[in-house]
Design a protein around this motif. Structure first.
Motif, PDB file in Angstrom:
ATOM      1  N   UNK A   1      83.410  79.830  55.453  1.00  0.00           N
ATOM      2  CA  UNK A   1      82.339  80.123  56.407  1.00  0.00           C
ATOM      3  C   UNK A   1      81.095  80.689  55.720  1.00  0.00           C
ATOM      4  N   UNK A   2      81.281  81.373  54.624  1.00  0.00           N
ATOM      5  CA  UNK A   2      80.170  82.044  53.960  1.00  0.00           C
ATOM      6  C   UNK A   2      80.082  81.628  52.502  1.00  0.00           C
ATOM      7  N   UNK A   3      79.467  80.514  52.244  1.00  0.00           N
ATOM      8  CA  UNK A   3      79.317  80.012  50.871  1.00  0.00           C
ATOM      9  C   UNK A   3      78.498  80.974  50.008  1.00  0.00           C
ATOM     10  N   UNK A   4      77.663  81.806  50.632  1.00  0.00           N
ATOM     11  CA  UNK A   4      76.850  82.750  49.866  1.00  0.00           C
ATOM     12  C   UNK A   4      77.690  83.848  49.209  1.00  0.00           C
ATOM     13  N   UNK A   5      78.941  83.985  49.591  1.00  0.00           N
ATOM     14  CA  UNK A   5      79.814  84.996  48.996  1.00  0.00           C
ATOM     15  C   UNK A   5      80.434  84.546  47.671  1.00  0.00           C
ATOM     16  N   UNK A   6      80.376  83.252  47.392  1.00  0.00           N
ATOM     17  CA  UNK A   6      80.952  82.744  46.146  1.00  0.00           C
ATOM     18  C   UNK A   6      80.196  83.362  44.972  1.00  0.00           C
ATOM     19  N   UNK A   7      80.955  83.895  44.032  1.00  0.00           N
ATOM     20  CA  UNK A   7      80.364  84.518  42.856  1.00  0.00           C
ATOM     21  C   UNK A   7      80.141  86.008  42.986  1.00  0.00           C
ATOM     22  N   UNK A   8      80.375  86.563  44.172  1.00  0.00           N
ATOM     23  CA  UNK A   8      80.164  87.995  44.375  1.00  0.00           C
ATOM     24  C   UNK A   8      81.326  88.799  43.790  1.00  0.00           C
ATOM     25  N   UNK A   9      82.534  88.302  43.982  1.00  0.00           N
ATOM     26  CA  UNK A   9      83.717  89.017  43.495  1.00  0.00           C
ATOM     27  C   UNK A   9      84.649  88.014  42.820  1.00  0.00           C
ATOM     28  N   UNK A  10      84.895  88.207  41.551  1.00  0.00           N
ATOM     29  CA  UNK A  10      85.668  87.241  40.762  1.00  0.00           C
ATOM     30  C   UNK A  10      87.086  87.050  41.296  1.00  0.00           C
TER      31      UNK A  10
ATOM     32  N   UNK B   1      88.137  87.372  44.407  1.00  0.00           N
ATOM     33  CA  UNK B   1      88.055  86.593  45.649  1.00  0.00           C
ATOM     34  C   UNK B   1      87.866  85.113  45.331  1.00  0.00           C
ATOM     35  N   UNK B   2      87.033  84.810  44.367  1.00  0.00           N
ATOM     36  CA  UNK B   2      86.844  83.418  43.950  1.00  0.00           C
ATOM     37  C   UNK B   2      88.136  82.840  43.395  1.00  0.00           C
ATOM     38  N   UNK B   3      88.840  83.627  42.593  1.00  0.00           N
ATOM     39  CA  UNK B   3      90.098  83.175  41.994  1.00  0.00           C
ATOM     40  C   UNK B   3      91.140  82.863  43.074  1.00  0.00           C
ATOM     41  N   UNK B   4      91.288  83.758  44.051  1.00  0.00           N
ATOM     42  CA  UNK B   4      92.265  83.544  45.126  1.00  0.00           C
ATOM     43  C   UNK B   4      91.880  82.322  45.939  1.00  0.00           C
ATOM     44  N   UNK B   5      90.612  82.197  46.269  1.00  0.00           N
ATOM     45  CA  UNK B   5      90.149  81.044  47.048  1.00  0.00           C
ATOM     46  C   UNK B   5      90.426  79.742  46.301  1.00  0.00           C
ATOM     47  N   UNK B   6      90.111  79.705  45.029  1.00  0.00           N
ATOM     48  CA  UNK B   6      90.379  78.503  44.230  1.00  0.00           C
ATOM     49  C   UNK B   6      91.868  78.219  44.118  1.00  0.00           C
ATOM     50  N   UNK B   7      92.664  79.259  43.956  1.00  0.00           N
ATOM     51  CA  UNK B   7      94.116  79.092  43.841  1.00  0.00           C
ATOM     52  C   UNK B   7      94.703  78.493  45.099  1.00  0.00           C
ATOM     53  N   UNK B   8      94.240  78.973  46.248  1.00  0.00           N
ATOM     54  CA  UNK B   8      94.742  78.440  47.525  1.00  0.00           C
ATOM     55  C   UNK B   8      94.327  76.996  47.685  1.00  0.00           C
ATOM     56  N   UNK B   9      93.112  76.686  47.329  1.00  0.00           N
ATOM     57  CA  UNK B   9      92.641  75.303  47.461  1.00  0.00           C
ATOM     58  C   UNK B   9      93.432  74.345  46.559  1.00  0.00           C
ATOM     59  N   UNK B  10      93.712  74.784  45.328  1.00  0.00           N
ATOM     60  CA  UNK B  10      94.415  73.915  44.372  1.00  0.00           C
ATOM     61  C   UNK B  10      95.882  73.767  44.720  1.00  0.00           C
ATOM     62  N   UNK B  11      96.456  74.741  45.400  1.00  0.00           N
ATOM     63  CA  UNK B  11      97.877  74.675  45.717  1.00  0.00           C
ATOM     64  C   UNK B  11      98.154  73.934  47.036  1.00  0.00           C
ATOM     65  N   UNK B  12      97.118  73.643  47.773  1.00  0.00           N
ATOM     66  CA  UNK B  12      97.309  72.997  49.090  1.00  0.00           C
ATOM     67  C   UNK B  12      97.662  71.535  48.941  1.00  0.00           C
TER      68      UNK B  12
END
Length: 57
Positions: free
Chosen positions: A35-44, A46-57
């Motif tokens: 929902x909030x693409x502007x948050x990408x890059x704010x917290x490493x 959070x980015x790692x968890x988001x990427x991990x969930x996407x890759x494991x789906x």
């Protein structure tokens, strides 16, 4: 022997709760990041968890 079973039951319950919380928090974080693409890059992390969930789906 009964106290050992109670302790083991407590550990099992805590482990189940942690798993449920981890799943719920990962799902909520992924929804937020979608929902909030502007948050990408704010917290490493959070980015790692988001990427991990996407890759494991």
């Amino acid at each position: 022997m009964e106290s050992t079973n109670l302790i083991e039951g407590s550990f099992d319950k805590v482990a189940e709760q942690r798993t449920a919380l981890r799943t719920r928090h990962s799902a909520a974080l992924t929804s937020l990041m979608e929902a909030r693409e502007d948050l990408r890059g704010v917290h490493a992390l959070a980015d790692f968890v988001d990427d991990s969930v996407r890759w494991s789906a």
